[in-house]
Design an enzyme around this catalytic site. Sequence first.
Site, PDB file in Angstrom:
ATOM      1  N   HIS A  98       0.916  -1.300  -0.065  1.00  0.00           N
ATOM      2  CA  HIS A  98      -0.064  -0.052  -0.154  1.00  0.00           C
ATOM      3  C   HIS A  98       0.769   1.305   0.066  1.00  0.00           C
ATOM      4  CE1 HIS A  98      -2.861   2.914   1.247  1.00  0.00           C
ATOM      5  NE2 HIS A  98      -3.890   2.328   0.960  1.00  0.00           N
ATOM      6  N   GLU A 100       0.741   3.851   1.753  1.00  0.00           N
ATOM      7  CA  GLU A 100       1.176   4.448   2.782  1.00  0.00           C
ATOM      8  C   GLU A 100       2.381   3.615   3.493  1.00  0.00           C
ATOM      9  OE1 GLU A 100      -2.837   4.194   4.558  1.00  0.00           O
ATOM     10  OE2 GLU A 100      -3.276   5.935   3.317  1.00  0.00           O
ATOM     11  N   GLU A 170      -3.729   2.608  -7.190  1.00  0.00           N
ATOM     12  CA  GLU A 170      -4.338   3.272  -6.372  1.00  0.00           C
ATOM     13  C   GLU A 170      -3.463   4.732  -6.432  1.00  0.00           C
ATOM     14  OE1 GLU A 170      -6.331   1.738  -2.590  1.00  0.00           O
ATOM     15  OE2 GLU A 170      -4.300   1.493  -2.330  1.00  0.00           O
TER      16      GLU A 170
HETATM   17  P1  PGA Z   1      -9.542   5.993   0.616  1.00  0.00           P
HETATM   18  O1  PGA Z   1      -8.293   5.049   0.854  1.00  0.00           O
HETATM   19  O2  PGA Z   1     -10.736   5.064  -0.056  1.00  0.00           O
HETATM   20  O3  PGA Z   1      -9.868   6.585   2.033  1.00  0.00           O
HETATM   21  O4  PGA Z   1      -8.948   7.099  -0.493  1.00  0.00           O
HETATM   22  C1  PGA Z   1      -8.085   3.981  -0.183  1.00  0.00           C
HETATM   23  C2  PGA Z   1      -6.948   3.253   0.192  1.00  0.00           C
HETATM   24  O5  PGA Z   1      -5.839   3.793   0.678  1.00  0.00           O
HETATM   25  O6  PGA Z   1      -6.762   2.181  -0.074  1.00  0.00           O
END
Ligand code: PGA
Length: 254
Positions: A98, A100, A170
Amino acid sequence: MKRTPLIAGNWKMFKTCSEAVETAKRLAELAQKITHIDIMIAPPFTSIALVSESLRNINSRVDVGAQNLFYKKEGAYTGEISANMLKSAGVRYVIIGHSERRQYFGETDEDICRKVRASVESNIFPIMCIGETETEKKEEKTLYVLDKQIENGLKGFRSDELATLVIAYEPVWAIGTGNTATPEQAEEVHKYIRSKIGKMFDFSLAENMRILYGGSVKPDNISELMSHQNVDGALVGGASLDADNFIKIVNFNK
Ligand code: PGA
């Protein structure tokens, strides 16, 4: 070919154990009659086993996922969790790479590749996340970035080992910002990813692979996203935290 859509909720670092179980149960109740869509929720590690257990007791078809794993089987790795541990806690899917994790925890494509390998070896379906940052988009490097993430993340795999792989596109600029990619932008990128997988591995693998879109997916934009041929589902953050809201996304064609 028909790919079963997957709507996946990433709860990130939200919810205590009791909150997680309560939300999962509510979702299971709301999802009772849904048969044509795969549904997954990924609670924090602390509540995975409890959520799995409570869903098993009510025979729900909502699957449980994890938000990360470590690629070693076991050992002196303080604070880490292995694929087998996740498996024993009832996990079916694991989110890998991800943005993050890449951004705040320094995960590299090489780590991600090892994590995909560990999940496949434990029979957990990997959801590998890829996506460009805002700067990369502005510099028109999107496809270059995706190429590198896919090539490095899936290095050394044979196509038969990737039958359960899910890719989540994403765009980093769309996560938690309210700025969703337009459905046309998402479709174009998903189509590119599918053809890339086809060229790297084989076309039937690419044709069967689910490619999810993630980044500010909400009940009011899901139907349009899903109307495109190469969008096979969504990875949802914020809008998955409330079961009554999330079910509206799961029920995108209603
Ligand atoms: P969000 O996050 O729907 O809050 O934009 C998506 C994700 O990080 O998978």
